[in-house]
Motif scaffolding. Sequence first.
Motif, PDB file in Angstrom:
ATOM      1  N   HIS A 190       8.620  16.832  54.743  1.00  0.00           N
ATOM      2  CA  HIS A 190       8.330  16.294  56.471  1.00  0.00           C
ATOM      3  C   HIS A 190       8.745  17.386  57.130  1.00  0.00           C
ATOM      4  CE1 HIS A 190       8.292  13.464  59.733  1.00  0.00           C
ATOM      5  NE2 HIS A 190       7.451  13.105  58.514  1.00  0.00           N
ATOM      6  N   LEU A 191       7.721  17.997  57.541  1.00  0.00           N
ATOM      7  CA  LEU A 191       8.029  18.325  59.184  1.00  0.00           C
ATOM      8  C   LEU A 191       9.861  18.211  60.548  1.00  0.00           C
ATOM      9  CD1 LEU A 191       4.623  19.256  60.636  1.00  0.00           C
ATOM     10  CD2 LEU A 191       5.990  20.572  59.552  1.00  0.00           C
ATOM     11  N   GLU A 192       9.726  17.011  60.657  1.00  0.00           N
ATOM     12  CA  GLU A 192      10.909  16.442  61.763  1.00  0.00           C
ATOM     13  C   GLU A 192      12.208  16.700  60.369  1.00  0.00           C
ATOM     14  OE1 GLU A 192      10.690  12.615  64.014  1.00  0.00           O
ATOM     15  OE2 GLU A 192       8.401  13.359  63.901  1.00  0.00           O
ATOM     16  N   SER A 193      12.350  16.721  59.223  1.00  0.00           N
ATOM     17  CA  SER A 193      13.595  16.795  58.631  1.00  0.00           C
ATOM     18  C   SER A 193      14.534  17.844  58.726  1.00  0.00           C
ATOM     19  CB  SER A 193      13.373  16.478  56.792  1.00  0.00           C
ATOM     20  OG  SER A 193      14.416  16.953  56.384  1.00  0.00           O
ATOM     21  N   PRO A 194      15.653  17.453  58.926  1.00  0.00           N
ATOM     22  CA  PRO A 194      16.394  18.909  58.699  1.00  0.00           C
ATOM     23  C   PRO A 194      16.286  19.746  57.999  1.00  0.00           C
ATOM     24  CG  PRO A 194      17.994  17.393  59.977  1.00  0.00           C
ATOM     25  CD  PRO A 194      16.074  17.368  59.349  1.00  0.00           C
ATOM     26  N   TRP A 195      16.347  19.089  56.194  1.00  0.00           N
ATOM     27  CA  TRP A 195      16.173  20.324  55.237  1.00  0.00           C
ATOM     28  C   TRP A 195      14.246  20.811  54.813  1.00  0.00           C
ATOM     29  CZ3 TRP A 195      20.460  20.765  53.207  1.00  0.00           C
ATOM     30  CH2 TRP A 195      21.480  20.507  54.040  1.00  0.00           C
ATOM     31  N   PHE A 196      13.221  20.354  55.807  1.00  0.00           N
ATOM     32  CA  PHE A 196      12.655  21.231  55.608  1.00  0.00           C
ATOM     33  C   PHE A 196      12.354  22.664  55.372  1.00  0.00           C
ATOM     34  CE2 PHE A 196       8.686  23.420  57.359  1.00  0.00           C
ATOM     35  CZ  PHE A 196       7.345  22.477  56.658  1.00  0.00           C
ATOM     36  N   ASN A 197      11.950  22.551  53.998  1.00  0.00           N
ATOM     37  CA  ASN A 197      11.684  23.699  53.214  1.00  0.00           C
ATOM     38  C   ASN A 197      13.098  24.518  53.258  1.00  0.00           C
ATOM     39  OD1 ASN A 197       8.699  23.881  52.944  1.00  0.00           O
ATOM     40  ND2 ASN A 197       7.963  25.258  55.143  1.00  0.00           N
ATOM     41  N   ARG A 198      13.864  23.285  52.478  1.00  0.00           N
ATOM     42  CA  ARG A 198      15.508  23.917  52.827  1.00  0.00           C
ATOM     43  C   ARG A 198      15.985  23.077  51.761  1.00  0.00           C
ATOM     44  NH1 ARG A 198      18.967  22.431  56.729  1.00  0.00           N
ATOM     45  NH2 ARG A 198      20.064  23.527  56.116  1.00  0.00           N
ATOM     46  N   ILE A 199      15.258  22.883  50.891  1.00  0.00           N
ATOM     47  CA  ILE A 199      15.595  22.601  49.527  1.00  0.00           C
ATOM     48  C   ILE A 199      15.428  23.033  47.927  1.00  0.00           C
ATOM     49  CG2 ILE A 199      15.955  20.421  48.068  1.00  0.00           C
ATOM     50  CD1 ILE A 199      15.287  18.344  50.277  1.00  0.00           C
ATOM     51  N   ASN A 200      16.025  23.655  47.185  1.00  0.00           N
ATOM     52  CA  ASN A 200      15.796  24.753  46.286  1.00  0.00           C
ATOM     53  C   ASN A 200      15.288  24.064  45.119  1.00  0.00           C
ATOM     54  OD1 ASN A 200      15.494  27.134  44.341  1.00  0.00           O
ATOM     55  ND2 ASN A 200      17.179  26.710  44.393  1.00  0.00           N
ATOM     56  N   MET A 201      13.377  23.430  45.258  1.00  0.00           N
ATOM     57  CA  MET A 201      12.908  22.452  44.985  1.00  0.00           C
ATOM     58  C   MET A 201      13.025  22.770  43.181  1.00  0.00           C
ATOM     59  SD  MET A 201      12.207  20.291  46.744  1.00  0.00           S
ATOM     60  CE  MET A 201      11.603  19.241  46.025  1.00  0.00           C
ATOM     61  N   LEU A 202      12.477  24.516  42.903  1.00  0.00           N
ATOM     62  CA  LEU A 202      12.664  24.989  41.402  1.00  0.00           C
ATOM     63  C   LEU A 202      14.311  25.404  41.193  1.00  0.00           C
ATOM     64  CD1 LEU A 202       9.321  26.945  42.815  1.00  0.00           C
ATOM     65  CD2 LEU A 202       9.602  24.584  41.670  1.00  0.00           C
ATOM     66  N   GLY A 203      15.434  25.583  41.132  1.00  0.00           N
ATOM     67  CA  GLY A 203      16.534  25.618  41.029  1.00  0.00           C
ATOM     68  C   GLY A 203      16.497  27.603  40.975  1.00  0.00           C
ATOM     69  N   GLU A 204      15.719  28.166  42.037  1.00  0.00           N
ATOM     70  CA  GLU A 204      15.749  29.777  42.418  1.00  0.00           C
ATOM     71  C   GLU A 204      17.416  29.947  42.332  1.00  0.00           C
ATOM     72  OE1 GLU A 204      12.559  31.190  44.176  1.00  0.00           O
ATOM     73  OE2 GLU A 204      12.370  29.379  44.696  1.00  0.00           O
ATOM     74  N   SER A 205      17.576  31.251  41.707  1.00  0.00           N
ATOM     75  CA  SER A 205      18.593  31.894  42.670  1.00  0.00           C
ATOM     76  C   SER A 205      18.783  32.146  44.250  1.00  0.00           C
ATOM     77  CB  SER A 205      19.153  33.050  42.150  1.00  0.00           C
ATOM     78  OG  SER A 205      17.991  33.979  42.879  1.00  0.00           O
ATOM     79  N   THR A 206      20.548  32.177  43.657  1.00  0.00           N
ATOM     80  CA  THR A 206      20.847  31.971  45.887  1.00  0.00           C
ATOM     81  C   THR A 206      19.708  33.476  46.256  1.00  0.00           C
ATOM     82  OG1 THR A 206      23.024  31.945  45.339  1.00  0.00           O
ATOM     83  CG2 THR A 206      22.369  32.545  47.822  1.00  0.00           C
ATOM     84  N   ARG A 207      19.281  34.745  44.900  1.00  0.00           N
ATOM     85  CA  ARG A 207      19.271  35.551  46.421  1.00  0.00           C
ATOM     86  C   ARG A 207      17.059  35.039  46.205  1.00  0.00           C
ATOM     87  NH1 ARG A 207      15.850  38.877  43.000  1.00  0.00           N
ATOM     88  NH2 ARG A 207      17.099  38.835  41.210  1.00  0.00           N
ATOM     89  N   THR A 208      16.482  34.839  45.592  1.00  0.00           N
ATOM     90  CA  THR A 208      15.212  34.303  45.155  1.00  0.00           C
ATOM     91  C   THR A 208      15.244  32.874  46.297  1.00  0.00           C
ATOM     92  OG1 THR A 208      15.764  33.064  43.247  1.00  0.00           O
ATOM     93  CG2 THR A 208      15.156  35.776  43.511  1.00  0.00           C
ATOM     94  N   ALA A 209      16.011  32.265  46.445  1.00  0.00           N
ATOM     95  CA  ALA A 209      15.577  31.124  46.820  1.00  0.00           C
ATOM     96  C   ALA A 209      15.053  30.952  48.050  1.00  0.00           C
ATOM     97  CB  ALA A 209      17.034  30.375  46.532  1.00  0.00           C
ATOM     98  N   PRO A 210      14.270  29.536  48.845  1.00  0.00           N
ATOM     99  CA  PRO A 210      14.413  29.940  50.195  1.00  0.00           C
ATOM    100  C   PRO A 210      15.927  29.781  51.324  1.00  0.00           C
ATOM    101  CG  PRO A 210      12.687  28.482  49.053  1.00  0.00           C
ATOM    102  CD  PRO A 210      13.951  28.942  48.634  1.00  0.00           C
ATOM    103  N   GLU A 211      15.712  30.387  52.400  1.00  0.00           N
ATOM    104  CA  GLU A 211      16.678  30.581  53.434  1.00  0.00           C
ATOM    105  C   GLU A 211      17.011  29.325  53.415  1.00  0.00           C
ATOM    106  OE1 GLU A 211      19.133  33.145  54.657  1.00  0.00           O
ATOM    107  OE2 GLU A 211      17.034  34.046  54.277  1.00  0.00           O
TER     108      GLU A 211
END
Length: 509
Positions: free
Chosen positions: A260-281
């Motif tokens: 959701h665009l209004e969420s402070p967590w929009f695109n900010r949850i590591n949905m794929l369990g990636e490493s810190t280096r490759t996870a979204p900013e």
Amino acid sequence: MVHVVPALRFKQWLPEWDHFDFDASQKRRQPEPYIFLFTMSAVQLRALSGVYRRKRDGADAEGLQRLHDPTRSKTIRDFVRYGHPYSGLKSALRTEDTEPLKKPGWLPTAIVVNILDSNDERRGRAVDPADLVSIEEDDHHRFHLKLPYDDPTSTWAPKGLEPLEVIDGQHRLWAFDEHADDGNLPGDFELPVVAFRGLDIGWQAYLFWSINVSPKRINPSHAFDLFPLLRSESWLETFSELRVYREARAQELTDLLYRHLESPWFNRINMLGESTRTAPEGAGVSQAGWVRALTSTFLGTGAGNAVSGLFGAQISQVEGPLPWGRAQQAAFLIRLWSEIQLAVNATESTWAVSLRQQDQPNLLEKKLTQEFSGPKTMLNQEQGLRGILSTANELMFILARKDSSIFEWNSKVDAGGETTLDDVSRALEELKSHVLSDVMKEFAAAISSFDWRSADAPSLSEEQRLIKRAFRGSGGYVALREQLKGHIAKQGGTFGDLISEYLASDGRI
């Protein structure tokens, strides 16, 4: 004079059922061994159960009536008129050529109701003695219902609570709404009715589940929204249905927070369990971390030593669980975290100022702040996430028990269907003018001055670093929650007073 309706009585009871665990305090007193079957016109049944008049208006939403989906009732209305497959055709396809597709729209499946007794109460209200529906037996062992009026064709309205509760079939009755803007169905259309008598609401929830979920395998998540009482039923917990529901709902809420665009967590949850280096900013917490946090906090049942969950546990024996659907739950979490983000970004506390001095150009490019979204704040780590969710849930649950009216939210969003991002947006819009917004704002302000720096943040003293390290591991969740509650207590206000009043002794509800 009263109106009489012939009825058949049939017995569905086994001797061994007498020894089952019946508990009146849990709204599951021992039911009668008999059930009744009769027919009644849609108009009469609608009036006696109040389906077409009943509104979800705060404390006046009686019994277990579910939210009405007008589209579903219109579909049923079309089916009654035209049958299949004509009723499913779009308007453009309803032509003379397709007229032969019309068929009778029979509704042979019974409406399931509960006949209230004189001692039954719903939210402090009972049926007026003159409005009670009774069942009597004559000298020939024939049964009939005595209705509280003498003319079935006249307009009748109860003085208070309606004498019948609809357990299953509400939308079929709504299909006969006399005020439907697409044309109403004849009021003498009769429906089969299966009636229980004096059935506790706990058994009604169980019956709804057995009718709608158990044999048909409809989406259990929808059932928990339509019948909120199911969220606190121990018999479901025993067979893991509640556990599965809580985990599935936590997953759904996490996905909505992420998308959701209004969420402070929009695109900010590591949905794929990636490493810190490759996870979204700025995505410091994994999807699994969010699911664990929500399952153990807002979706908790309160069983054993667990904290009662605002979205799952009963507020009281009378109120039951909050009847919020998925969109409302998601909107609540989004608004809560939005207020926290605003408060944290505005605070001039030492901890926040020190983090702002760290150079993180990648965060700046995405308009993210160090104090809320950076790598050195617990607000972007599972410890901080769990600490805030558990504390917020605990305090909100106590507040709901103290004053449930604060959490009365008569949303227009359908609780029984698939939840879209637009549904969440509508729920967020409703929250803007809701008293809960002020409550969440006060909570956010109270926690914003807490030191949210992680153990590896710069400018920490050795003593501060040791305290932060104690928050690591499973035991750290409890330690952080206790420190956070102590901090809130010092702030005073609504939540500080709650902590002093309810949690000073043992730290839990």
